[in-house]
Design a protein around this motif. Structure first.
Motif, PDB file in Angstrom:
ATOM      1  N   ARG A 254      -5.930   6.105  19.550  1.00  0.00           N
ATOM      2  CA  ARG A 254      -4.265   5.433  19.773  1.00  0.00           C
ATOM      3  C   ARG A 254      -4.242   4.095  19.013  1.00  0.00           C
ATOM      4  NH1 ARG A 254      -2.455   4.328  26.179  1.00  0.00           N
ATOM      5  NH2 ARG A 254      -1.034   2.565  25.528  1.00  0.00           N
ATOM      6  N   SER A 255      -5.212   3.178  19.091  1.00  0.00           N
ATOM      7  CA  SER A 255      -5.638   1.284  18.164  1.00  0.00           C
ATOM      8  C   SER A 255      -4.970   2.010  16.640  1.00  0.00           C
ATOM      9  CB  SER A 255      -6.416   1.887  18.225  1.00  0.00           C
ATOM     10  OG  SER A 255      -7.040   0.361  17.260  1.00  0.00           O
ATOM     11  N   ASP A 256      -5.185   3.388  15.832  1.00  0.00           N
ATOM     12  CA  ASP A 256      -4.690   3.230  14.704  1.00  0.00           C
ATOM     13  C   ASP A 256      -3.161   3.594  14.625  1.00  0.00           C
ATOM     14  OD1 ASP A 256      -7.490   3.321  13.937  1.00  0.00           O
ATOM     15  OD2 ASP A 256      -7.818   5.351  13.543  1.00  0.00           O
ATOM     16  N   TRP A 257      -3.043   3.876  15.640  1.00  0.00           N
ATOM     17  CA  TRP A 257      -1.712   4.661  15.057  1.00  0.00           C
ATOM     18  C   TRP A 257      -0.488   3.182  15.797  1.00  0.00           C
ATOM     19  CZ3 TRP A 257       2.699   6.713  13.596  1.00  0.00           C
ATOM     20  CH2 TRP A 257       3.733   7.180  14.589  1.00  0.00           C
ATOM     21  N   GLU A 258      -1.003   2.700  16.694  1.00  0.00           N
ATOM     22  CA  GLU A 258       0.079   1.510  17.492  1.00  0.00           C
ATOM     23  C   GLU A 258       0.040   0.452  16.316  1.00  0.00           C
ATOM     24  OE1 GLU A 258      -2.540   0.367  20.609  1.00  0.00           O
ATOM     25  OE2 GLU A 258      -1.229   1.159  21.943  1.00  0.00           O
ATOM     26  N   ALA A 259      -1.337   0.412  15.190  1.00  0.00           N
ATOM     27  CA  ALA A 259      -1.302  -0.550  13.877  1.00  0.00           C
ATOM     28  C   ALA A 259      -0.454   0.324  13.237  1.00  0.00           C
ATOM     29  CB  ALA A 259      -2.742  -0.447  13.672  1.00  0.00           C
ATOM     30  N   MET A 260      -0.379   1.427  13.021  1.00  0.00           N
ATOM     31  CA  MET A 260       0.539   1.867  12.234  1.00  0.00           C
ATOM     32  C   MET A 260       1.607   1.682  12.027  1.00  0.00           C
ATOM     33  SD  MET A 260       0.989   5.732  10.354  1.00  0.00           S
ATOM     34  CE  MET A 260      -0.177   5.812  10.234  1.00  0.00           C
ATOM     35  N   LEU A 261       2.228   1.472  13.648  1.00  0.00           N
ATOM     36  CA  LEU A 261       3.362   1.115  14.399  1.00  0.00           C
ATOM     37  C   LEU A 261       4.028   0.038  14.298  1.00  0.00           C
ATOM     38  CD1 LEU A 261       3.814   3.020  17.057  1.00  0.00           C
ATOM     39  CD2 LEU A 261       5.678   3.373  15.956  1.00  0.00           C
ATOM     40  N   LYS A 262       2.687  -1.396  14.609  1.00  0.00           N
ATOM     41  CA  LYS A 262       2.970  -2.560  14.125  1.00  0.00           C
ATOM     42  C   LYS A 262       3.337  -2.730  12.730  1.00  0.00           C
ATOM     43  CE  LYS A 262       1.308  -6.820  14.991  1.00  0.00           C
ATOM     44  NZ  LYS A 262      -0.430  -8.231  15.249  1.00  0.00           N
ATOM     45  N   LYS A 263       2.556  -1.613  11.378  1.00  0.00           N
ATOM     46  CA  LYS A 263       3.364  -2.527  10.738  1.00  0.00           C
ATOM     47  C   LYS A 263       3.923  -1.727  10.144  1.00  0.00           C
ATOM     48  CE  LYS A 263       1.203  -0.614   5.932  1.00  0.00           C
ATOM     49  NZ  LYS A 263      -0.479  -0.543   4.796  1.00  0.00           N
ATOM     50  N   GLN A 264       4.552  -0.746  10.946  1.00  0.00           N
ATOM     51  CA  GLN A 264       6.592  -0.520  10.083  1.00  0.00           C
ATOM     52  C   GLN A 264       6.993  -1.632  11.196  1.00  0.00           C
ATOM     53  OE1 GLN A 264       7.692   2.619   8.584  1.00  0.00           O
ATOM     54  NE2 GLN A 264       9.365   2.343   8.893  1.00  0.00           N
ATOM     55  N   ALA A 265       6.890  -2.149  11.834  1.00  0.00           N
ATOM     56  CA  ALA A 265       7.884  -2.746  12.915  1.00  0.00           C
ATOM     57  C   ALA A 265       7.754  -4.109  11.468  1.00  0.00           C
ATOM     58  CB  ALA A 265       7.396  -3.373  13.806  1.00  0.00           C
ATOM     59  N   GLU A 266       6.480  -4.370  10.659  1.00  0.00           N
ATOM     60  CA  GLU A 266       6.758  -5.692   9.700  1.00  0.00           C
ATOM     61  C   GLU A 266       7.338  -4.860   8.098  1.00  0.00           C
ATOM     62  OE1 GLU A 266       2.626  -6.701   9.980  1.00  0.00           O
ATOM     63  OE2 GLU A 266       2.913  -7.970  11.566  1.00  0.00           O
ATOM     64  N   ILE A 267       7.108  -4.243   8.407  1.00  0.00           N
ATOM     65  CA  ILE A 267       7.698  -4.106   6.924  1.00  0.00           C
ATOM     66  C   ILE A 267       9.177  -3.730   7.159  1.00  0.00           C
ATOM     67  CG2 ILE A 267       8.590  -1.566   5.703  1.00  0.00           C
ATOM     68  CD1 ILE A 267       5.172  -0.882   5.761  1.00  0.00           C
ATOM     69  N   LEU A 268      10.233  -3.744   8.631  1.00  0.00           N
ATOM     70  CA  LEU A 268      11.281  -3.136   8.400  1.00  0.00           C
ATOM     71  C   LEU A 268      11.890  -5.103   8.627  1.00  0.00           C
ATOM     72  CD1 LEU A 268      12.088  -0.502  11.250  1.00  0.00           C
ATOM     73  CD2 LEU A 268      11.752  -0.504   8.566  1.00  0.00           C
ATOM     74  N   SER A 269      10.957  -5.189   9.471  1.00  0.00           N
ATOM     75  CA  SER A 269      11.869  -7.051   9.550  1.00  0.00           C
ATOM     76  C   SER A 269      11.098  -7.708   8.061  1.00  0.00           C
ATOM     77  CB  SER A 269      11.023  -7.950  10.945  1.00  0.00           C
ATOM     78  OG  SER A 269       9.966  -8.138  10.308  1.00  0.00           O
ATOM     79  N   HIS A 270      10.866  -7.438   7.025  1.00  0.00           N
ATOM     80  CA  HIS A 270      10.631  -8.088   5.887  1.00  0.00           C
ATOM     81  C   HIS A 270      10.056  -7.567   5.139  1.00  0.00           C
ATOM     82  CE1 HIS A 270       8.810  -9.961   9.176  1.00  0.00           C
ATOM     83  NE2 HIS A 270       8.599 -11.330   8.332  1.00  0.00           N
ATOM     84  N   PRO A 271      11.365  -6.623   4.372  1.00  0.00           N
ATOM     85  CA  PRO A 271      11.149  -5.694   3.086  1.00  0.00           C
ATOM     86  C   PRO A 271      11.430  -6.465   2.519  1.00  0.00           C
ATOM     87  CG  PRO A 271      13.950  -6.368   3.630  1.00  0.00           C
ATOM     88  CD  PRO A 271      12.977  -7.160   4.591  1.00  0.00           C
ATOM     89  N   LEU A 272      10.614  -5.299   0.726  1.00  0.00           N
ATOM     90  CA  LEU A 272      10.074  -5.565  -0.515  1.00  0.00           C
ATOM     91  C   LEU A 272      11.656  -6.908  -0.925  1.00  0.00           C
ATOM     92  CD1 LEU A 272       8.578  -2.869  -1.215  1.00  0.00           C
ATOM     93  CD2 LEU A 272       7.497  -4.532  -1.274  1.00  0.00           C
ATOM     94  N   ILE A 273      10.912  -7.466  -1.420  1.00  0.00           N
ATOM     95  CA  ILE A 273      12.049  -8.632  -1.968  1.00  0.00           C
ATOM     96  C   ILE A 273      12.238  -7.500  -3.587  1.00  0.00           C
ATOM     97  CG2 ILE A 273      13.586 -10.757  -2.771  1.00  0.00           C
ATOM     98  CD1 ILE A 273      11.538 -11.506  -0.434  1.00  0.00           C
ATOM     99  N   VAL A 274      13.769  -7.104  -4.616  1.00  0.00           N
ATOM    100  CA  VAL A 274      13.950  -7.009  -5.461  1.00  0.00           C
ATOM    101  C   VAL A 274      14.398  -7.826  -6.312  1.00  0.00           C
ATOM    102  CG1 VAL A 274      14.280  -4.884  -6.995  1.00  0.00           C
ATOM    103  CG2 VAL A 274      13.450  -4.403  -5.275  1.00  0.00           C
ATOM    104  N   THR A 275      13.914  -8.654  -7.612  1.00  0.00           N
ATOM    105  CA  THR A 275      15.123  -9.421  -8.523  1.00  0.00           C
ATOM    106  C   THR A 275      15.101  -8.471  -9.787  1.00  0.00           C
ATOM    107  OG1 THR A 275      13.066 -10.535  -8.627  1.00  0.00           O
ATOM    108  CG2 THR A 275      14.708 -11.285  -7.077  1.00  0.00           C
ATOM    109  N   ILE A 276      16.093  -8.611 -10.364  1.00  0.00           N
ATOM    110  CA  ILE A 276      16.721  -7.491 -11.729  1.00  0.00           C
ATOM    111  C   ILE A 276      16.615  -8.982 -12.553  1.00  0.00           C
ATOM    112  CG2 ILE A 276      17.412  -5.890 -12.933  1.00  0.00           C
ATOM    113  CD1 ILE A 276      18.089  -5.181 -10.092  1.00  0.00           C
TER     114      ILE A 276
END
Length: 392
Positions: free
Chosen positions: A369-391
């Motif tokens: 369960r701890s691993d899954w909760e960490a994966m969910l938290k990471k996914q939430a952080e990914i969504l709220s802080h998307p990678l920034i692409v500059t060209i």
């Protein structure tokens, strides 16, 4: 002899560099988070229009400046007008750092060998499922023939707009193989032959990521999808759309655009919906099966989880939703089969985006369960802080 070899190597490097140097765009991908990211990144075609004016689409390459290697790419026609709208590539970016790439035209620079990893299709072999997968997870849902069979009391019927989970423990594609096995053995994919299996029960529940409207202490839900359209598949992303007939007293009509990227445990749902009368909410759910698991609700973070054992092995399911759209969430437990769901009520704006996924202990991706909760938290952080692409 040694000098000759050095000159040949130098000439080769110069040749490749010259081919790319004719017209080059520099792409930088920045990660503001304190963990490494390995994600599919999209570039709008209009942002590389100058490069495409003088070069063929099939000659375009993206090369990592760190490794010097060409990256896997995928062109996507998001609006199905026959023209690509987006160029996808896989970016690996360290914690709080950036990765630099060169975008150029060079038909002599080999693309990495790639499989059709992000894959989806309509499945007439078993009435009319729609199934999708990547290298980590697989899902399916059900069409009008499966509905008809249920309503006419025929075999192989399924009446559900819930989302089924297929538990993979291989990075190889399984959809075609498992359905081929089904043709001679209807129980084929319910048995683990070394790649995983489907022990997950959906029924009339929401599965993991099904939708509805919470009304008078009960959940109104649609029947099976009525139309389907595959939009993209390839080494990096699959996209498809499902449409549903009006349901409930509000006559809700839904269009679900679902996508899945390579390397992710989460399907992205972008749902547009309308109704004849204003809706009190728009609800997303996770099946609680026989109420033997545990739920996790974090409205502030927009993370909703379910933890259970299937055949004695841990599986975690979850939803990640922008908390700005969340009204409330609760575990609705019922004695009626398939009516127990963790429900997330969202503000009825006509459109909602959320991520729905799972991880299975036997896949090796998580252990508890701890691993899954960490994966969910990471996914939430990914969504709220998307990678920034500059060209440039």
């Amino acid at each position: 002899m040694r000098l000759t070899k050095c000159l040949l190597v130098a000439a080769t490097i110069f040749s490749c560099t010259s081919a790319c140097a004719q017209q080059v765009l520099n792409v930088s991908v920045s990660n503001t988070q304190g963990f490494e990211r390995h994600e599919v990144v999209g570039i709008e075609v209009k942002k590389v229009a100058t490069l495409l004016k003088k070069n063929q689409l099939q000659d375009i390459r993206i090369k990592s400046k760190q490794t010097g290697k060409s990256e896997a790419i995928q062109w996507v026609d998001n609006d199905s007008d026959g023209k690509p709208d987006e160029l996808l590539f896989l970016a690996k970016v360290g914690a709080n750092s950036k990765a630099d790439f060169t975008l150029c035209s060079d038909k002599n620079l080999a693309l990495p060998q790639s499989q059709l990893i992000a894959y989806s299709r309509f499945v007439p072999e078993r009435t009319d499922d729609y199934a999708w997968e990547n290298d980590r997870v697989a899902f399916r849902t059900y069409g009008p023939d499966a509905q008809r069979r249920t309503e006419q009391h025929l075999e192989n019927g399924t009446l559900s707009s819930g989302i089924d989970l297929w538990l993979k423990r291989t990075t190889e594609p399984v959809i075609n193989k498992w359905y081929k096995g089904y043709l001679t053995d209807p129980g084929f994919y319910h048995t683990d032959h070394g790649e995983g299996y489907d022990p997950y029960h959906v029924g009339a529940s929401r599965g993991t990521g099904g939708t509805g409207v919470w009304y008078n202490d009960s959940l109104l839900v649609s029947k099976n999808f009525v139309t389907h359209k595959t939009i993209a598949e390839g080494p990096l992303r699959t996209i498809f759309e499902l449409k549903y007939a009006p349901y409930g007293p509000y006559l809700v009509v839904e269009t679900k655009r679902i996508s899945l990227d390579v390397g992710s445990n989460f399907s992205k749902f972008v749902i547009t919906y309308r109704s004849q009368k204003p809706l009190p909410n728009y609800t997303v759910g996770i099946s609680l099966h026989k109420n033997e698991g545990q739920t996790g609700i974090d409205e502030k973070a927009g993370i909703f989880s379910h933890h259970e054992q299937i055949d004695g092995i841990y599986i975690g399911e979850g939803l990640v939703i922008d908390p700005e759209f969340v009204q409330k969430a609760f575990a609705n437990k019922s004695k009626t089969p398939d009516q127990s769901n963790l429900l997330v009520l969202t503000k009825p704006s006509g459109k909602i985006t959320y991520y729905s996924g799972f991880a299975w202990q036997k896949s090796g991706q998580i252990q508890n369960r701890s691993d899954w909760e960490a994966m969910l938290k990471k996914q939430a952080e990914i969504l709220s802080h998307p990678l920034i692409v500059t060209i440039k």
